[in-house]
Design a protein around this motif. Structure first.
Motif, short mmCIF file in Angstrom:
data_model
loop_
_atom_site.label_atom_id
_atom_site.label_comp_id
_atom_site.label_asym_id
_atom_site.label_seq_id
_atom_site.Cartn_x
_atom_site.Cartn_y
_atom_site.Cartn_z
N ALA A 10 36.62 29.57 42.18
CA ALA A 10 37.41 30.80 41.99
C ALA A 10 36.89 31.56 40.78
N ALA A 11 35.61 31.87 40.80
CA ALA A 11 34.93 32.37 39.62
C ALA A 11 34.25 33.71 39.83
N GLY A 12 34.24 34.21 41.07
CA GLY A 12 33.48 35.43 41.35
C GLY A 12 32.02 35.15 41.62
N MET A 13 31.71 33.88 41.95
CA MET A 13 30.31 33.50 42.19
C MET A 13 30.06 33.09 43.64
N ALA A 14 31.01 33.39 44.52
CA ALA A 14 30.88 33.13 45.97
C ALA A 14 30.66 31.65 46.29
N LYS A 34 29.90 19.69 44.11
CA LYS A 34 30.30 21.02 43.63
C LYS A 34 29.83 21.22 42.19
N ASP A 56 28.68 27.73 50.19
CA ASP A 56 28.77 26.42 50.85
C ASP A 56 28.81 26.60 52.37
N ASP A 111 31.36 37.68 52.12
CA ASP A 111 30.15 37.39 51.33
C ASP A 111 29.22 36.39 52.02
N ASN A 133 38.64 24.01 53.71
CA ASN A 133 37.37 24.21 52.99
C ASN A 133 36.42 25.03 53.86
N LEU A 134 35.79 26.02 53.26
CA LEU A 134 34.91 26.90 54.04
C LEU A 134 33.72 26.14 54.64
N GLY A 146 32.60 29.22 47.62
CA GLY A 146 32.97 28.80 48.97
C GLY A 146 32.06 29.42 50.02
P1 ATP Z 1 33.99 35.22 45.76
O1 ATP Z 1 32.98 35.47 44.68
O2 ATP Z 1 33.37 35.20 47.16
O3 ATP Z 1 35.22 36.05 45.63
P2 ATP Z 1 34.95 32.96 44.31
O4 ATP Z 1 33.73 32.40 43.63
O5 ATP Z 1 35.79 33.86 43.48
O6 ATP Z 1 34.48 33.70 45.61
P3 ATP Z 1 35.53 30.41 45.48
O7 ATP Z 1 34.89 29.50 44.47
O8 ATP Z 1 34.86 30.59 46.77
O9 ATP Z 1 35.85 31.83 44.84
O10 ATP Z 1 37.01 29.83 45.66
C1 ATP Z 1 38.11 30.59 46.13
C2 ATP Z 1 39.09 29.63 46.80
O11 ATP Z 1 38.53 29.22 48.03
C3 ATP Z 1 39.33 28.36 46.00
O12 ATP Z 1 40.48 28.46 45.21
C4 ATP Z 1 39.45 27.26 47.07
O13 ATP Z 1 40.79 26.88 47.28
C5 ATP Z 1 38.93 27.89 48.36
N1 ATP Z 1 37.76 27.17 48.90
C6 ATP Z 1 37.57 26.83 50.18
N2 ATP Z 1 36.38 26.22 50.36
C7 ATP Z 1 35.77 26.17 49.16
C8 ATP Z 1 34.52 25.68 48.72
N3 ATP Z 1 33.66 25.07 49.57
N4 ATP Z 1 34.21 25.83 47.42
C9 ATP Z 1 35.08 26.46 46.58
N5 ATP Z 1 36.29 26.93 46.95
C10 ATP Z 1 36.64 26.80 48.23
#
Ligand code: ATP
Length: 290
Positions: free
Chosen positions: A97-101, A92, A106, A137, A67-68, A103
């Motif tokens: 994994a939504a494109g909303m940064a 949470k 956090d 990011d 986890n980040l 991780g």
């Molecule tokens: P970005 O917009 O930066 O590309 P994202 O919104 O697409 O990010 P995240 O929600 O950060 O993606 O999740 C990507 C992956 O990171 C998840 O599938 C999960 O396994 C991993 N991860 C590690 N730490 C976290 C966290 N604190 N919250 C969410 N996902 C996390």
């Protein structure tokens, strides 16, 4: 200070361009990042026991070292010699994994929280340098707001807050791999890439011109992703038919946001989205820029 609570806000990309690739494989970007009012909550407490314990209320993400938020705590302990044990509770709310940064924000909240608890003299700039190797990011997420992000995400230029509007955000019930999205993008011949005009959007934001800004929204990563996942276009049409000035995918998707000048139209679209069978399983939010 025995404990601290931080809000970790998600972001959308009002504009996302990819301008090249470094030799180490990182993509060079020009993005306009905007914080939105959807947030996770992190509570950090000192604990007797050594090390770091992380409690997450969502089984879709790792609760341990992957986890980040955990990694950020470890980096802070090592960099600033923090010996106290730490317990971190992560609530949470940002879609995963939504494109909303999610991780990244956090991680940024943990960096800011531990700075405030243990090393208040450390500047945001220092935290941003420390953060970059963990994720491109994260430097942006340390300060948030409206910013132009360049390089691999480390060159940040603050902009005035984007014009006020209502924002409908819908994350469809599907998983899109960020790695796949960039690989597909790399396969598009340069002459076919529809680059957004990032500089013109900076100007529209500086002039507080909502309509101008909405017209200039663009995301190069949507060309292939949108074609592969028609639900993204369906959500965009749903929003625009209900009065959004513009609807677009954020980051590597699959979340779509719609910019509404008229708050009542946004509210009506939000209520309708919540009740539609074809959007069941989606995560839907009515929010605004922060
Ligand atoms: P970005 O917009 O930066 O590309 P994202 O919104 O697409 O990010 P995240 O929600 O950060 O993606 O999740 C990507 C992956 O990171 C998840 O599938 C999960 O396994 C991993 N991860 C590690 N730490 C976290 C966290 N604190 N919250 C969410 N996902 C996390």
């Amino acid at each position: 200070m025995e404990s601290i609570t931080k809000k970790a806000y998600g972001k959308i990309n009002l504009s996302l361009d990819v301008t090249g690739r470094r030799e180490d494989g990182y993509h060079l970007v020009r993005m306009i990042m905007q914080t939105v009012g959807i947030y996770d909550t992190l509570t950090i407490c000192r604990q007797e026991e050594e090390g770091i314990r992380l409690f997450v209320d969502n089984s879709d993400i790792p609760a341990g070292e992957d986890n980040l938020a955990f990694r950020a705590a470890k980096v802070m302990q090592e960099r600033y010699g923090i010996r106290d044990g730490l317990s971190i509770r992560l609530e949470k709310r940002i879609p995963v994994a939504a494109g909303m940064a999610g991780g990244s924000t956090d991680a940024a909240a943990v960096l800011r929280g531990l700075r405030d608890m243990f090393v208040p003299e450390v500047t945001d700039e220092e935290l941003q340098k420390l953060a970059l190797p963990m994720g491109a990011d994260i430097p942006y997420c340390i300060t948030g707001g409206t910013q132009l992000s360049e390089g691999i995400g480390e060159i940040l230029t603050p902009l005035p807050k984007a014009p006020q509007c209502s924002l409908l955000v819908i994350k469809p019930d599907l998983f899109v791999s960020t790695g796949w999205v960039y690989k597909e993008f790399d396969g598009i011949p340069e002459e076919e890439v529809r680059h957004p005009d990032v500089d013109a959007m900076c100007e529209a934001i500086r002039k507080d011109d909502l309509n101008g800004m909405a017209k200039l929204c663009g995301n190069v990563l949507e060309q292939k992703t949108g074609a592969a996942y028609p639900v993204i276009g369906q959500i965009e049409r749903f929003m625009e038919e209900r009065g959004a000035l513009k609807a677009m995918m954020t980051g590597s998707g699959p979340t779509v946001f719609g910019i509404f000048e008229d708050a009542e139209k946004a509210e009506a679209a939000y209520r309708e989205a919540l009740s539609r069978d074809d959007l069941s399983g989606s995560q839907t939010f009515l929010t605004e820029f922060v």
